[in-house]
Design a protein around this motif. Structure first.
Motif, PDB file in Angstrom:
ATOM      1  N   GLN A  62       0.775  -1.182  -0.199  1.00 34.08           N
ATOM      2  CA  GLN A  62      -0.117  -0.029  -0.041  1.00 34.08           C
ATOM      3  C   GLN A  62       1.036   1.194   0.037  1.00 34.08           C
ATOM      4  N   GLU A  64       4.451   3.814   0.155  1.00 29.44           N
ATOM      5  CA  GLU A  64       5.426   4.231   1.218  1.00 29.44           C
ATOM      6  C   GLU A  64       4.887   4.606   2.281  1.00 29.44           C
ATOM      7  N   PRO A  65       5.199   4.200   3.699  1.00 31.20           N
ATOM      8  CA  PRO A  65       4.442   4.608   4.956  1.00 31.20           C
ATOM      9  C   PRO A  65       5.157   5.909   5.324  1.00 31.20           C
ATOM     10  N   ALA A  66       4.114   6.489   6.342  1.00 34.84           N
ATOM     11  CA  ALA A  66       4.846   7.553   6.740  1.00 34.84           C
ATOM     12  C   ALA A  66       5.457   7.488   8.099  1.00 34.84           C
ATOM     13  N   TYR A  87       2.732   2.900   9.060  1.00 36.50           N
ATOM     14  CA  TYR A  87       1.700   3.738   9.565  1.00 36.50           C
ATOM     15  C   TYR A  87       1.433   4.758   8.254  1.00 36.50           C
ATOM     16  N   TYR A  88       0.089   5.003   8.009  1.00 39.31           N
ATOM     17  CA  TYR A  88      -0.221   5.868   6.881  1.00 39.31           C
ATOM     18  C   TYR A  88      -1.083   7.021   7.640  1.00 39.31           C
ATOM     19  N   GLU A  89      -1.117   8.354   6.967  1.00 31.86           N
ATOM     20  CA  GLU A  89      -2.087   9.038   7.581  1.00 31.86           C
ATOM     21  C   GLU A  89      -3.530   8.923   7.497  1.00 31.86           C
ATOM     22  N   THR A  92      -4.509   9.870   3.842  1.00 33.05           N
ATOM     23  CA  THR A  92      -4.023   9.113   2.760  1.00 33.05           C
ATOM     24  C   THR A  92      -4.592   7.747   2.314  1.00 33.05           C
ATOM     25  N   LEU A  93      -4.875   6.961   3.492  1.00 35.18           N
ATOM     26  CA  LEU A  93      -5.731   5.857   3.343  1.00 35.18           C
ATOM     27  C   LEU A  93      -6.996   5.925   2.440  1.00 35.18           C
ATOM     28  N   ASN A  96      -6.442   6.789  -1.003  1.00 31.37           N
ATOM     29  CA  ASN A  96      -5.974   5.631  -1.777  1.00 31.37           C
ATOM     30  C   ASN A  96      -7.042   4.710  -2.029  1.00 31.37           C
ATOM     31  N   ARG A 258      -4.821  -1.642  -2.981  1.00 27.28           N
ATOM     32  CA  ARG A 258      -5.271  -0.778  -2.005  1.00 27.28           C
ATOM     33  C   ARG A 258      -6.574  -0.686  -1.990  1.00 27.28           C
ATOM     34  N   GLN A 261      -6.786  -1.965   2.466  1.00 24.12           N
ATOM     35  CA  GLN A 261      -5.609  -1.681   3.244  1.00 24.12           C
ATOM     36  C   GLN A 261      -5.937  -1.732   4.781  1.00 24.12           C
TER      37      GLN A 261
END
Lengths: 555, 555
Positions: A62, A64-66, A87-89, A92-93, A96, A258, A261
């Motif tokens: 999914q 590049e993570p934050a 972790y993703y914001e 962002t999720l 996606n 995605r 996710q």
């Protein structure tokens, strides 16, 4: 994709038939035997789990993570697993998911159902790995971890796929509508689409990380919605493996992974509210405490499916063999230390005791039989530790240790239980507290964990009235009843049915009130405050899409 | 009751089959001809209606009333009908419903379905009486009154009965569950009940007093719930007759007629909120304005089905014959003076005009063709008054007369229309106002009544974008589109489907965007703010009951 559809259609048809027959059906064997799953399956699964400790979990597709986060610890070792997840914001999720929505919703229901069924085959290959991951996050015994997170969860997922597929194909894709108008016919070409509602969010719990999450996850997916799976931060790995397997199949078929996710919480805050309140999120599945569940149910413009807390009752009226009853109930309260949403808590016993065969057994004798059975099981070194498992949450452990109910008396204090393998396991044996029927405020709350309350009632009529009232007002997911009187049985069925609570009568031997069988038992009815969703009735899937029709003059 | 079940089963089976085929089906002929309904049916129906004026309505079987109330007036005569209905306190109605609940819920779904089907036969005998009652409360023409309140409503009721019956019988009443355990089989006897949720409340509207109320009423009844029918105080008689016929059948079979009660408002206040907020009321069906609908949707612990307001669009892109299109649309805006929830309001036309066959017809010419068609219909004395009917509500009439939109220009002013029979009828011909696409606040509200807005857009892309946005954000129940371009058509289908709005393409001749056919067109999708309920998809019935299971060791 045509091949996948062809390949999985027989399994889907069998699952739909099972849903309607409601006889015994299991697509995934619950026995973790080498004959079924392969000689090395257990060793390989354990090794795969062990290799993940103190590593980053890199199987997800999914982007590049934050950052990387992880806070799981094993209830058996009381030590951190050290696994970190990307972790993703939240924004962002959701972005996606929205980007992945179009191609997914444009597939036919049969195509989505086939790909999702294929993902279950991948998951099956990892049942043992998932089992160890479940054991060391939830505290379940190995056997329960295997069964609940593996085959039983996969069956519940298949159930959702089958139900979703069936509901989306119950009306025709197109038809010719021809109305006789006397001298001529008015003819329209009509088409219909089952239109998915939008981004789905699945919020998991710490005790059943796959079993409670896959029904909503697969139900949203099969009906064309992309999903975000937000696990409990203490029980991520089992469902992370499930998500990875779904993503693998999606990628294999050239779809955006995605569509499904994993949405782990940030290191310093939970992201459930951010996700739930995002306007693009239209569907929410939730398992957990009542307070957050009610907050979610109150959100505007969302379709919300919940399994919250309840207080489950056992009504003791009469039986043939009290020893067998006591053993059965002792197992039910001990299984996974009462950390099941179906575990019984309140045991209603008439002050005049129970009719057992031709005898009247006094109240106190019934209570002591129950206590003896609980003690006997906990102190049996071959059975006790495996039935009880470990306690997932430190708070649950403390609740048992500090339990101080106002009024009544302690019938049995909790005790220590030594685990044969894990010397540092967080364990304890169940306690039993007696409380008077008029102290409803003392037993109308869920006391999660190995806590059993005995409630002394005037008579069975009062027992039924209280059990039904608790279910109606505070929610209940299961109910056990023991009676040899057919009029009492019908009364219990009638009153508990109005309280939306299933009842298991006169269970003894190897079948327990806590258990709910896929394809046969609806899990949670949706008819009382314990939750509004049921695995898997038609409502659980049809609320995830909208029927929209189109028409035009026929050629 | 066995006989009733046997008698009505074939009709039920046919209705269920029709629901799934979605081809043309009607159990009740829509043609009010003497050959079908009898030579004297019209005269008798009219006489029955006339005899009710200035009388108390005494057909109901729901006990001694607390008073008598009535405030209906005929839009054709602008005079009071003088009919008085029995008034009951809300608490009395709910108490009666609760008392009637037990025996009704304990019938089998097939028995309830049969009795309800039988009530439709009684209603059929009174279609003409209901037609005159509808005409003189709603202002509909005789033909629409007959069709909408009679056969079409009865078909929608049958649809709800059939759907409810089908859903309650999709899972077995009992089964033997046998799980192989290796050395032995674990065997349980399992049973399931479809458990009704509780008292249902149906709140009707002033324009379609039976058509919009019977689906919810019959859906709640067939699933075992007692119902309270609260009509709009200005349109009571048509549904009072329906309730009386249901009560007659209930009484004939020895059941409490108060399973289905009429709940008229008090003379000085509305009782909708009192009823809706009563804790025993679990189901609410509502047709009417958005504000009260949203209040109802927000009530806790209730299952609420709504049809509220929406703004319906017509997208004009290209066609083969503009005259036919204009005639069709002129009829759609004129039919019952735009007082249908499916009437089109906003007509999106590109500034560059429309492609018509090989020609490009300029924007202004399209607008003038529409205006000419509207005027032509209104001024045709043989067609105009019968298509337009009368205006139900004084406020609607005033809205048309005082319409002053900020910006744009008046294309056609409303005019007077003389009714051939009723000289004092409240009538007017439709007005047309042009408004610029960027003034969305001017056309995003429902302007109920004969008001047509022409919206000049940059191009069809903007038309589609705006129509979809309005549907998503403000709700829509219908959409018309004219295009000969298959890519544009697919785009409209895709975008309007995501906005939960059905689309009629390229309608000309005797079929109109306003019409929704029972057993074929889902009425309202539930997928946008115009309402959350759909006649009749499975969701409309299954949310009215709960599946509850019981199990015990098999003998």
């Amino acid at each position: 994709m045509t091949e996948a559809t062809r390949k999985h259609q027989p399994a889907l048809d069998a699952a739909i038939q099972a849903l309607h027959g409601r006889t015994f059906f299991a697509a995934f064997p619950e026995n973790p035997s080498p004959e079924i799953y392969g000689a090395d399956a257990d060793a390989n699964g354990r090794a795969a789990f062990e290799a993940r400790r103190h590593q980053r979990y890199t199987e997800l597709r999914q982007g590049e993570p934050a950052g990387w986060v992880g806070q799981e610890e094993s209830p058996y070792e009381q030590e951190a697993l050290g696994i970190e997840y990307p972790y993703y914001e939240p924004a962002t999720l959701v972005r996606n998911a929205e980007a992945a929505f179009g191609p997914w919703r444009k597939l036919k229901p049969a195509q989505r159902a086939a790909l999702l069924a294929e993902s279950l085959e991948g998951i099956r290959q990892r049942f043992f790995e998932i089992a160890y991951a479940t054991m060391h996050t939830t505290g379940q015994s190995f056997m329960m971890s295997f069964q609940a997170s593996g085959p039983h969860a996969a069956d519940r997922a298949l159930e959702a796929i089958a139900a979703g597929y069936e509901e989306q194909t119950r009306f025709p894709e197109e038809t010719r509508w021809e109305k006789p108008m006397g001298k001529y016919n008015l003819t329209l070409h009509k088409t219909w689409r089952a239109v998915p509602k939008g981004v789905g969010l699945v919020i998991g719990c710490s005790t059943f990380p796959t079993w409670n999450s896959v029904p909503g996850m697969y139900a949203s997916l099969v009906t064309g919605n992309p999903v975000l799976i937000k696990p409990h931060p203490k029980a991520v790995l089992p469902i992370a493996i499930v998500v990875a397997e779904v993503q693998k199949v999606l990628a294999d078929y050239g779809l955006d992974p995605r569509i499904c996710q994993l949405a782990v919480d940030a290191a310093d805050h939970l992201i459930g509210k951010d996700l739930a309140e995002n306007p693009a999120v239209k569907l929410i599945d939730y398992t957990g405490g009542a307070q957050f569940g009610e907050y979610l149910e109150g959100l505007k413009g969302k379709t919300v499916f919940t399994e919250k807390t309840g207080v489950n009752s056992v009504i003791l009226d009469s039986c043939d063999d009290l020893d067998k009853v006591a053993q059965n109930l002792a197992f039910s309260v001990s299984l996974y230390s009462g950390q099941m949403c179906t575990a019984p808590q309140n045991f209603f016993i008439p002050a005049g005791g129970m009719r057992v065969g031709e005898q009247q057994v006094p109240y106190e004798e019934v209570v002591q039989k129950l206590a003896a059975a609980v003690t006997g099981l906990a102190q049996n070194p071959k059975a006790g530790p495996h039935v009880l498992g470990a306690i997932q949450n430190r708070d649950t452990h403390e609740r048992v240790q500090k339990l101080a109910l106002d009024g009544g008396r302690s019938v049995l204090a909790h005790g220590s239980v030594e685990h044969p393998t894990f010397k540092n396991a967080r364990t304890c044996s169940p306690c039993i507290h007696e409380i008077s029927a008029d102290r409803i405020e003392q037993y109308s709350q869920e006391l999660f964990g190995p806590i059993m309350l005995v409630i002394r009632t005037r008579d069975t009529q009062e027992s039924i009235r209280l059990a039904a009232q608790l279910a109606r007002e505070y929610g209940a997911i299961s109910c056990g009843a023991y009676t040899t009187n057919s009029a009492v049985k019908e009364q219990i069925m009638d009153e508990m049915s109005l309280a939306g609570t299933p009842v298991s009568f006169n269970l003894t031997g190897n079948i327990y009130v806590n258990q709910a069988a896929g394809f046969s038992d609806f899990h949670v009815t949706g008819g009382n405050p314990a939750g509004n969703a049921s695995f898997t009735n038609p409502e659980f899937v049809i609320k995830r899409f909208t029927w929209v029709g189109f028409r035009e003059p026929a050629e």
